[in-house]
Design an enzyme around this catalytic site. Sequence first.
Site, PDB file in Angstrom:
ATOM      1  N   GLN A 204      44.651  40.682  35.701  1.00 39.11           N
ATOM      2  CA  GLN A 204      43.433  41.275  35.132  1.00 39.11           C
ATOM      3  C   GLN A 204      43.730  42.275  34.021  1.00 39.11           C
ATOM      4  OE1 GLN A 204      40.557  40.103  35.813  1.00 39.11           O
ATOM      5  NE2 GLN A 204      40.931  38.989  37.711  1.00 39.11           N
TER       6      GLN A 204
ATOM      7  N   HIS B 245      44.767  41.758  45.224  1.00 41.27           N
ATOM      8  CA  HIS B 245      44.235  40.411  45.418  1.00 41.27           C
ATOM      9  C   HIS B 245      45.057  39.739  46.525  1.00 41.27           C
ATOM     10  CE1 HIS B 245      43.610  36.133  44.344  1.00 41.27           C
ATOM     11  NE2 HIS B 245      42.522  36.523  43.714  1.00 41.27           N
TER      12      HIS B 245
ATOM     13  N   ASP C   6      51.337  42.760  38.861  1.00 34.75           N
ATOM     14  CA  ASP C   6      50.391  41.645  38.799  1.00 34.75           C
ATOM     15  C   ASP C   6      49.426  41.940  37.649  1.00 34.75           C
ATOM     16  OD1 ASP C   6      48.259  39.948  39.026  1.00 34.75           O
ATOM     17  OD2 ASP C   6      47.895  40.312  41.156  1.00 34.75           O
TER      18      ASP C   6
ATOM     19  N   CYS D 177      38.518  37.668  46.926  1.00 35.63           N
ATOM     20  CA  CYS D 177      39.915  37.508  47.375  1.00 35.63           C
ATOM     21  C   CYS D 177      40.586  38.865  47.535  1.00 35.63           C
ATOM     22  CB  CYS D 177      40.722  36.631  46.426  1.00 35.63           C
ATOM     23  SG  CYS D 177      40.104  34.972  46.311  1.00 35.63           S
TER      24      CYS D 177
ATOM     25  N   LYS E  31      42.681  33.188  32.550  1.00 39.41           N
ATOM     26  CA  LYS E  31      41.878  34.411  32.469  1.00 39.41           C
ATOM     27  C   LYS E  31      41.967  35.043  31.081  1.00 39.41           C
ATOM     28  CE  LYS E  31      42.678  35.544  37.360  1.00 39.41           C
ATOM     29  NZ  LYS E  31      41.444  35.124  38.023  1.00 39.41           N
TER      30      LYS E  31
HETATM   31  N1  7TS Z   1      45.921  38.713  40.979  1.00 42.25           N
HETATM   32  C1  7TS Z   1      44.766  39.234  40.542  1.00 42.25           C
HETATM   33  C2  7TS Z   1      44.669  40.705  40.275  1.00 42.25           C
HETATM   34  C3  7TS Z   1      43.675  38.383  40.330  1.00 42.25           C
HETATM   35  O1  7TS Z   1      42.538  38.901  39.874  1.00 42.25           O
HETATM   36  C4  7TS Z   1      43.800  37.003  40.580  1.00 42.25           C
HETATM   37  C5  7TS Z   1      42.644  36.055  40.453  1.00 42.25           C
HETATM   38  C6  7TS Z   1      45.043  36.517  41.009  1.00 42.25           C
HETATM   39  C7  7TS Z   1      46.076  37.406  41.210  1.00 42.25           C
HETATM   40  C8  7TS Z   1      45.293  35.065  41.237  1.00 42.25           C
HETATM   41  O2  7TS Z   1      45.258  34.395  40.019  1.00 42.25           O
HETATM   42  P1  7TS Z   1      45.352  32.803  39.963  1.00 42.25           P
HETATM   43  O3  7TS Z   1      45.146  32.475  38.520  1.00 42.25           O
HETATM   44  O4  7TS Z   1      46.691  32.425  40.460  1.00 42.25           O
HETATM   45  O5  7TS Z   1      44.258  32.300  40.850  1.00 42.25           O
HETATM   46  N2  7TS Z   1      41.389  36.665  40.563  1.00 42.25           N
HETATM   47  C9  7TS Z   1      40.207  36.043  40.708  1.00 42.25           C
HETATM   48  C10 7TS Z   1      39.004  36.730  40.777  1.00 42.25           C
HETATM   49  O6  7TS Z   1      38.891  37.940  40.701  1.00 42.25           O
HETATM   50  N3  7TS Z   1      38.008  35.845  40.937  1.00 42.25           N
HETATM   51  O7  7TS Z   1      38.535  34.618  40.976  1.00 42.25           O
HETATM   52  C11 7TS Z   1      39.897  34.724  40.833  1.00 42.25           C
END
Ligand code: 7TS
Length: 424
Positions: A220, A140, A217, A381, A243
């Site tokens: 997910q 990401h 990370d 992203c 999430k």
């Molecule tokens: N890393 C991964 C693997 C992610 O899927 C996401 C967000 C992030 C980091 C960032 O997370 P945040 O909570 O700081 O924004 N992924 C997604 C997505 O797949 N669609 O919208 C956000």
Amino acid sequence: MSQLSAPTLRSLNNPPTPAWSPEDLREEFPILQRLVRGRRLVYLDNAATTQKPRVVIESLVRYYQELNANVHRGIHYLSERATEAFEQTRRAVQRFIGSRSAREIIFTRGTTESINLVAWSFGRQFLKSGDEILITHLEHHSNIVPWQMLCQERGTILRVVPLTPDGELDWMAFERLVNEKTKLISVAHVSNVLGTVNPVREIVRVGHAVGAKVLVDGAQAAPHLPVNVQELDCDFYVFSAHKMYGPTGVGVLYGKEELLEAMPPYQGGGDMIASVTFERTTYNVLPYKFEAGTPNIADVVAFKAALDFLDQLGMEQISAYEDQLLHYALQALDEVPGLVIYGRPQYRCGAIAFNLDGIHPHDLGTILDQEGIAIRTGHHCAQPLMDWLGVAATARASLAVYNSRQDIDELIAGLHRARMFFRL
Ligand code: 7TS
């Protein structure tokens, strides 16, 4: 790679049977009771953010109605209670990921901020010109851009592990890329696009053998798989509450205590100090050293309700149920003419990226939305991954515990209607 890997997926031969049904769970989510465009909501954008169960919403409201005060500073009743509730969530997170101590749990705004914290605190302290940071091609942007920024400032070098045609990490290439200059490996536990589960335990082993630190990370992974940071032996593990059925604006940085101790603060301000004079300021103990300013108290408190919700369902059971549903979905999607699924990793969870030949994913998303079916379309992203796939964008369906076969069937019916609409 796969024979080396021991991902945290339960044995398929003996999946635990959940004591709950997705239909019952759906009742626990007020938003899933509303109609969208006059239709039953089929919410398949869970990788972006999950919906929130009633217990989380109620916890948030209860906090403001009964507990609201600033934490770690007041001696009055409400401040003590608010602090207690805030710290209870920290201990719940500690248990949830199996960390040794609550001092290793830092609250942030989300995965993105957690990674930035490591980049600026650990990176500035320990990385120098010529050192290497290793990521993979499926990351990401949150796990790419902070490292690029750091490399620009420090002269460190960013290296990228390629993928196999199935969308798995190319293990041989990974082993070739790791060397004594590798100081940090930062890798997704689960891809937000392909759903690939990376063999993080093995990655940690290889990284540690050359003295590199490893950040996982888990944005997910934490909603879908049992996670134990001591078993993984990773140095950092990061994820977002939103999430995992929790509120937005809360994330976690887990770090090994000795490492966090050696790292300088990320931001300065209230709460992170021991004492301040104009001549010299000393810093607070862990975890407060990294939590400058008034934190997102209400959402942290409500996050505990989400963790309790997950605990009650059981991460093993969630993983087993979602695995079954994912394979049901993959099979059904495979039968749609002209549909391409991106990535065929052996171990996967959460997300399925696809395109329907002849239809732009945005058009597909719009048509499905007319029927109350929410998927995500775009680059997710993960533009370097899109480049690797050779597409500008994909559609993506991503699962949660309240999704059922009915949701998948409705998605498939929607895809067939889209094909008819475009006369395919
Ligand atoms: N890393 C991964 C693997 C992610 O899927 C996401 C967000 C992030 C980091 C960032 O997370 P945040 O909570 O700081 O924004 N992924 C997604 C997505 O797949 N669609 O919208 C956000």
